[in-house]
Enzyme design. Structure first.
Site, mmCIF file in Angstrom:
data_model
loop_
_atom_site.group_PDB
_atom_site.id
_atom_site.type_symbol
_atom_site.label_atom_id
_atom_site.label_comp_id
_atom_site.label_asym_id
_atom_site.label_seq_id
_atom_site.Cartn_x
_atom_site.Cartn_y
_atom_site.Cartn_z
ATOM 1 N N CYS A 13 -3.772 6.540 4.151
ATOM 2 C CA CYS A 13 -2.482 6.813 3.518
ATOM 3 C C CYS A 13 -1.388 7.198 4.504
ATOM 4 O O CYS A 13 -0.217 7.282 4.125
ATOM 5 C CB CYS A 13 -2.631 7.903 2.462
ATOM 6 S SG CYS A 13 -3.622 7.406 1.028
ATOM 7 N N ASN B 186 -0.703 6.221 -6.526
ATOM 8 C CA ASN B 186 -0.841 6.251 -5.065
ATOM 9 C C ASN B 186 -1.053 4.825 -4.565
ATOM 10 O O ASN B 186 -2.128 4.258 -4.727
ATOM 11 C CB ASN B 186 -2.017 7.146 -4.675
ATOM 12 C CG ASN B 186 -2.213 7.254 -3.172
ATOM 13 O OD1 ASN B 186 -1.537 6.572 -2.395
ATOM 14 N ND2 ASN B 186 -3.138 8.100 -2.753
ATOM 15 N N HIS C 263 4.399 11.373 0.932
ATOM 16 C CA HIS C 263 3.383 10.472 0.403
ATOM 17 C C HIS C 263 3.077 10.829 -1.049
ATOM 18 O O HIS C 263 2.890 11.998 -1.388
ATOM 19 C CB HIS C 263 2.116 10.572 1.262
ATOM 20 C CG HIS C 263 0.943 9.845 0.699
ATOM 21 N ND1 HIS C 263 0.995 8.516 0.328
ATOM 22 C CD2 HIS C 263 -0.327 10.270 0.434
ATOM 23 C CE1 HIS C 263 -0.188 8.153 -0.130
ATOM 24 N NE2 HIS C 263 -1.000 9.194 -0.084
#
Length: 331
Positions: A116, A286, A256
């Site tokens: 990520c 996500n 994020h």
């Protein structure tokens, strides 16, 4: 000559049409909208359902969106960086294929993988190439087809992830705008807590690994959450202190989009009010490497030249970090 800095000069994005809502997930696993929303902040995710289309499709679409909006000639692009954790296939670089498909025939290209944090690390890489003076136009794409590695019978992971892509163009700047500072970290302790067991060199694919469902993402949610909360908040605070920034100096937190509570914890640590915190997790979930550029694309119209942006991300491995960037243009 003034110092060269690396500035973002254009953005683009793409998300698939199919919407996987919390209502649909209620029919797949034992969960409900209230449980998902209160724990993650997610209402919907987008999934790429068409057969034969992978991460490259998402990346190409996002790149084409940027190219069409900025009127850039793809032949002028020097480098294409693809930040992804779900490449089309092993060995053959997905970024190379994307560069060819968008007409960036004079660019070299490669993939960058840090889970990520991939896009954040990609920003650092792109900026270093620009600051060296060797290259003038670098296309950085963050793209992931997470639905290709998610087990939709696993409640712990299927509620979280979605598919999408975003792209930014980095160019030299001589006004002191663009990337100002970075604080990037990693720690191999995270290898046990967020991973795919099979398909790599340790445990190659076999009938047994498929039958044991070892090609899907495994996440120890509580452990990852604990590390992510402290990690993202720590680096965001660190980069502000290092650059003598107060909460009044920061215009936007670009964090994020893994969990709304992690985003809130990061904002609280650095004292930012809610209106300065960019959030679209409710729409996309996500999207791993795509969360940061999707935020930039969704909120581009709000940014003003000279705005101070604090980027923060946390990913498997563990990888995490923060970047301080000055926005370079008015839309």
């Amino acid at each position: 000559m003034n110092k060269i800095t690396a500035a973002i000069t254009a953005v683009g994005s793409y998300v698939p049409e199919f919407v996987l809502s919390n209502d649909i997930l209620e029919k797949l696993v034992e969960t409900n909208d209230e449980w998902i929303t209160t724990r993650t902040g997610i209402k919907e995710r987008r999934l790429l359902k068409e057969k034969g289309k992978g991460t490259s499709y998402l990346a190409i679409k996002a790149a084409q969106d940027l190219i069409s909006k900025s009127n850039i000639d793809p032949k002028e692009i020097d480098l294409v960086l693809l930040a992804t954790t779900t490449p089309d296939m092993p060995v053959a670089s997905t970024g190379v294929f994307v560069a060819t498909q968008i007409g960036a025939i004079n660019a070299f290209a490669y993939d960058l993988q840090a889970a990520c944090s991939s896009f954040l690390y990609g920003m650092s890489t792109a900026a270093a190439y620009i600051e060296s003076g060797r290259y003038k136009k670098i296309l950085l794409i963050g793209a992931d087809k997470m639905s290709s590695i998610i087990d939709y019978t696993d409640r712990a992971t299927c509620i979280i992830f979605g598919d999408g892509a975003g792209a930014v163009l980095f160019e030299p700047n001589y006004e002191g705008l663009g990337l100002q500072d970075e604080y990037l970290r990693s720690d191999g302790i995270g290898r046990d807590y967020l991973k795919i067991d099979a398909g790599g060199s340790i445990l190659p694919a076999s009938i047994e690994t498929v039958e044991n469902r070892q090609h899907y993402v495994f996440q120890d949610g509580k452990t990852v959450y604990k590390y992510a909360v402290s990690g993202m908040a720590d680096v965001s605070e660190k980069i502000m202190q290092r650059n003598n920034l107060t909460k009044e100096d920061v215009n936007w937190l670009v964090a994020h989009q893994a969990n709304k509570r992690i985003i809130d914890a990061t904002a609280n640590r650095i004292g930012l009010e809610g209106e300065k915190v960019l959030v679209n997790i409710q729409k996309y979930g996500n999207t791993t490497s795509a969360t940061l550029p999707l935020l930039l694309a969704d909120f581009e119209s709000k940014f003003k030249k000279g705005d101070n942006l604090i980027f923060a991300a946390f990913g498997g491995g563990f990888t995490w970090g923060s970047i301080y960037l000055k926005w370079a243009y008015n839309k």
